[in-house]
Motif scaffolding. Structure first.
Motif, mmCIF file in Angstrom:
data_model
loop_
_atom_site.group_PDB
_atom_site.id
_atom_site.type_symbol
_atom_site.label_atom_id
_atom_site.label_comp_id
_atom_site.label_asym_id
_atom_site.label_seq_id
_atom_site.Cartn_x
_atom_site.Cartn_y
_atom_site.Cartn_z
ATOM 1 N N ALA A 43 12.195 -0.718 -0.304
ATOM 2 C CA ALA A 43 10.841 0.218 0.029
ATOM 3 C C ALA A 43 10.577 1.116 -1.255
ATOM 4 N N TRP A 44 11.664 1.637 -1.767
ATOM 5 C CA TRP A 44 11.181 2.554 -3.004
ATOM 6 C C TRP A 44 10.467 1.673 -4.168
ATOM 7 N N ARG A 45 11.050 0.456 -4.655
ATOM 8 C CA ARG A 45 10.315 -0.081 -5.518
ATOM 9 C C ARG A 45 9.160 -0.602 -4.954
ATOM 10 N N PHE A 46 8.687 -0.990 -3.785
ATOM 11 C CA PHE A 46 7.553 -1.263 -3.263
ATOM 12 C C PHE A 46 6.358 -0.095 -3.472
ATOM 13 N N ILE A 47 6.853 1.035 -2.953
ATOM 14 C CA ILE A 47 6.016 2.240 -3.280
ATOM 15 C C ILE A 47 5.742 2.564 -4.722
ATOM 16 N N ARG A 48 6.964 2.405 -5.636
ATOM 17 C CA ARG A 48 6.594 2.734 -7.009
ATOM 18 C C ARG A 48 5.662 1.584 -7.719
ATOM 19 N N ARG A 49 5.677 0.148 -7.240
ATOM 20 C CA ARG A 49 4.868 -0.745 -7.630
ATOM 21 C C ARG A 49 3.368 -0.770 -7.155
ATOM 22 N N TYR A 50 3.392 -0.267 -6.125
ATOM 23 C CA TYR A 50 1.904 -0.446 -5.582
ATOM 24 C C TYR A 50 1.468 1.150 -4.949
ATOM 25 N N PRO A 51 1.293 2.113 -6.042
ATOM 26 C CA PRO A 51 0.865 3.517 -5.510
ATOM 27 C C PRO A 51 -0.323 3.593 -4.769
ATOM 28 N N GLY A 56 -3.772 5.335 0.155
ATOM 29 C CA GLY A 56 -4.744 5.041 1.222
ATOM 30 C C GLY A 56 -4.198 5.692 2.419
ATOM 31 N N VAL A 57 -2.979 5.901 2.441
ATOM 32 C CA VAL A 57 -2.690 6.769 3.710
ATOM 33 C C VAL A 57 -3.149 8.256 3.718
ATOM 34 N N LEU A 58 -3.135 8.777 2.586
ATOM 35 C CA LEU A 58 -3.626 10.171 2.208
ATOM 36 C C LEU A 58 -5.311 9.904 2.602
ATOM 37 N N LEU A 59 -5.888 8.961 2.055
ATOM 38 C CA LEU A 59 -7.378 8.710 2.194
ATOM 39 C C LEU A 59 -7.844 8.670 3.765
ATOM 40 N N LEU A 60 -6.822 7.873 4.550
ATOM 41 C CA LEU A 60 -6.947 7.739 6.025
ATOM 42 C C LEU A 60 -6.942 8.782 6.846
ATOM 43 N N LEU A 61 -5.956 9.943 6.124
ATOM 44 C CA LEU A 61 -5.972 11.206 6.855
ATOM 45 C C LEU A 61 -7.184 11.806 6.689
ATOM 46 N N VAL A 62 -7.703 11.747 5.505
ATOM 47 C CA VAL A 62 -8.819 12.564 4.969
ATOM 48 C C VAL A 62 -9.974 12.199 5.929
ATOM 49 N N ILE A 63 -10.312 10.871 5.836
ATOM 50 C CA ILE A 63 -11.376 10.350 6.632
ATOM 51 C C ILE A 63 -11.185 10.596 8.228
ATOM 52 N N THR A 64 -10.222 10.647 8.618
ATOM 53 C CA THR A 64 -9.931 11.016 10.248
ATOM 54 C C THR A 64 -10.157 12.256 10.487
#
Length: 150
Positions: A43-51, A56-64
């Motif tokens: 999971a850590w490698r996935f988050i590091r590889r695809y920042p 996107g989660v942060l953007l979803l929070l702001v749009i919501t």
């Protein structure tokens, strides 16, 4: 202190068993060399590889948060006593009107979560603006004076 009733293989209650160093030892927790938060390697490698994923989660929070009045299915402050303690949609007594169910007063939980995103977004914005302001000021002072201040 709560006593857990645990049965061993013989059917005896472990709470009545004599206390030894082995039974009193606390369970071992997994630790991380980087801090308290432990994320599995894949999971850590996935988050590091695809920042873009956390972004996107942060953007979803702001749009919501910005469009909360348009997204929320029901007024989050309106009580509906007929919807009190309603289970989420998909359960036998759940309804599509209250997708995540209703609370003890009958308010829609999904609407309250959506409106709660506004508070989280405000805290996030204030924290970022404050950090950028203080960091920029300190950097300008250190750059201008240099030497000991730097």
């Amino acid at each position: 202190m709560a006593v857990r009733l645990k049965l061993d293989g013989t059917g005896k209650n472990m709470a009545q068993a004599p206390k030894t160093a082995e039974t009193l030892r606390p369970p071992q927790a997994r630790s991380s060399p980087r801090g308290a938060l432990w994320i599995p390697g894949a999971a850590w490698r996935f988050i590091r590889r695809y920042p873009a994923l956390p972004s996107g989660v942060l953007l979803l929070l702001v749009i919501t948060a910005v469009f909360a009045p348009l997204i929320a299915p029901v007024d989050p402050f309106k009580s509906d006593l007929m919807a009190r303690n309603t289970p989420p949609w998909g359960f036998p007594e759940g309804s599509a009107k209250h997708i995540l169910g209703g609370d003890q007063v009958g308010r829609d939980i999904l609407s309250r979560i959506i409106y709660g995103a506004r508070v989280s977004a405000m805290v996030m914005a204030v924290s970022v603006v404050t950090g950028v302001g203080i960091g920029t000021t300190m950097g300008l002072i250190a750059g201008y004076f240099g030497g000991q201040v730097d």
